[in-house]
Motif scaffolding. Structure first.
Motif, short mmCIF file in Angstrom:
data_model
loop_
_atom_site.label_atom_id
_atom_site.label_comp_id
_atom_site.label_asym_id
_atom_site.label_seq_id
_atom_site.Cartn_x
_atom_site.Cartn_y
_atom_site.Cartn_z
N PRO A 113 0.81 -1.23 0.00
CA PRO A 113 0.00 0.00 0.00
C PRO A 113 0.83 1.27 0.00
O PRO A 113 0.33 2.35 -0.34
CB PRO A 113 -0.80 -0.13 1.30
CG PRO A 113 -0.88 -1.59 1.56
CD PRO A 113 0.44 -2.13 1.10
N PHE A 114 2.15 1.17 0.32
CA PHE A 114 2.97 2.37 0.47
C PHE A 114 3.86 2.65 -0.74
O PHE A 114 4.53 3.68 -0.78
CB PHE A 114 3.85 2.24 1.73
CG PHE A 114 3.05 1.95 2.97
CD1 PHE A 114 2.30 2.95 3.58
CD2 PHE A 114 3.03 0.69 3.52
CE1 PHE A 114 1.55 2.68 4.71
CE2 PHE A 114 2.28 0.41 4.65
CZ PHE A 114 1.53 1.41 5.25
N ASN A 115 3.88 1.74 -1.72
CA ASN A 115 4.75 2.01 -2.88
C ASN A 115 4.00 1.98 -4.20
O ASN A 115 4.59 1.74 -5.25
CB ASN A 115 5.92 1.02 -2.90
CG ASN A 115 5.49 -0.42 -3.17
OD1 ASN A 115 4.32 -0.70 -3.39
ND2 ASN A 115 6.45 -1.34 -3.14
N ILE A 116 2.68 2.19 -4.14
CA ILE A 116 1.86 2.27 -5.35
C ILE A 116 1.05 3.55 -5.30
O ILE A 116 0.89 4.16 -4.22
CB ILE A 116 0.91 1.05 -5.47
CG1 ILE A 116 -0.04 1.00 -4.28
CG2 ILE A 116 1.69 -0.25 -5.59
CD1 ILE A 116 -1.13 -0.03 -4.42
N PRO A 117 0.52 4.01 -6.43
CA PRO A 117 -0.32 5.22 -6.42
C PRO A 117 -1.52 5.06 -5.48
O PRO A 117 -2.12 3.99 -5.38
CB PRO A 117 -0.77 5.35 -7.87
CG PRO A 117 0.30 4.66 -8.65
CD PRO A 117 0.76 3.51 -7.78
#
Length: 355
Positions: free
Chosen positions: A319-323
């Motif tokens: 959840p923290f490295n995608i748009p």
């Protein structure tokens, strides 16, 4: 259990151990031989056999005229009726047999009025076979297996006959295989099974010590593809350190079926009834039922296992490295293309603080 029960009336049918396998037809005939609709409340029974220190009787209960099987234990600590399996065609309860009970504590598996009699006879036949084949087991272990078998039949009636999907079968084989490796590395039986969270819909398949292990299985002959089911599955911020254990299986005649994996693991767990109880509960949660074992005929041969530390350098979607607008995703990861080193399981368990 109902109070004010009268002493049981008992007849002898077969009192020896190592009996010939009882059939459903014989069980139905035994129930027909018992008096029904008796005016005096209580149990009417016929001795079936004795296995080890356990006694087994076919029975009816008045005034409801309910068919049942009675299992007597001489030493096992039995749970109260409120904690025993209930519903789905039959129930389990503690039974009071009066003066003829002797030193035994009795469990009754009783058909519900809406339960199909022929199917219940099949359940009883299977339970009798389990007990008779367990004459060398400690009573506490047999008791846990009995509870698991009864819950399994109730789950079978609830779920129907579809069994595990091909993908779920492979996944369960992989998780049990890793569980066996944990035993081999010296992780205590109870700790290993207690840490197995995959069947309980845990975020990761194993939660051990200070971190977790996610297990993936494949039968692909080329590459090493594994399917990641969610954005959270490889999010190492939630349960560090996180490891990904990937197992590659082939299919050949020298392999092991899922029921064989289950049976072999049960054998390893025999010294620890508490671990056995957790294992049986996990199998039920994941949807594996002994009465469907004959449907699982594929033979799995483990060809390769590799374990990777999932850290900031490991390729993953979280959840923290995608748009931000992307809320949900599944993806496939080919471990054959990773430059990172494979971690020995012994080192993994040391980093988790388990051994």
């Amino acid at each position: 259990m109902r109070g004010n029960q009268s002493p049981m009336s008992s007849q002898t049918f077969c009192g020896s151990s190592n009996m010939a396998a009882l059939s459903s037809t014989e069980i139905l005939g035994t129930w027909r031989a018992l008096p029904g609709n008796a005016s005096i409340p209580g149990w009417r029974s016929i001795d079936l056999f004795q296995s080890g220190t356990c006694r087994v009787k076919a029975a009816r209960h008045a005034p409801g005229n309910e068919e049942a099987i009675l299992i007597g234990f001489s030493s096992a600590k039995l749970a109260p009726t409120s904690q025993l399996p209930q519903g789905q065609g039959f129930r389990m309860e503690r039974a009071t047999l009066g003066e003829t009970a002797g030193e035994y504590q009795w469990l009754a598996v009783v058909r519900q009025s809406a339960g199909n009699l022929e199917l219940f006879a099949t359940v009883v036949t299977d339970v009798c076979g389990l007990i008779d084949s367990s004459d060398s087991y400690p009573e506490e272990l047999l008791y846990q297996r009995l509870l698991g078998r009864v819950r399994g039949w109730q789950e079978f009636m609830r779920r129907g006959r579809e069994g595990l999907s091909v993908e779920a079968e492979l996944g369960l084989v992989g998780e049990i295989c890793l569980l066996r490796y944990l035993f081999d590395e010296g992780v205590p039986l109870f700790s290993a099974v207690d840490g197995w969270k995959g069947p309980l819909d845990g975020l990761h398949d194993f939660q051990l010590g200070t971190g977790a292990i996610e297990v993936k299985s494949t039968m692909a002959a080329e590459g090493f593809p594994v399917r990641i089911a969610s954005l959270d599955q490889l999010d190492d911020s939630q349960c560090p350190p996180l490891f990904l254990a990937a197992l590659r299986f082939g299919s050949n005649e020298s392999g092991i079926t899922l029921p064989e994996y289950v049976s072999n693991t049960r054998h390893l767990l025999e010294p620890d009834p508490a671990a056995t109880r957790l294992f049986e509960q996990a199998l039920l949660h994941v949807g594996y039922l002994d009465m469907q074992a004959e449907t699982y005929t594929r033979r799995f041969s483990l060809g390769e296992i590799r374990i990777h530390l999932v850290d900031s350098e490991f390729p993953k979607l979280t959840p923290f490295n995608i748009p931000t607008p992307i809320r949900r995703a599944q993806y496939e990861l080919d471990l054959a293309l990773l430059p990172v080193d494979n971690c020995p399981l012994s080192d993994v368990l040391e980093k988790l603080g388990v051994v």
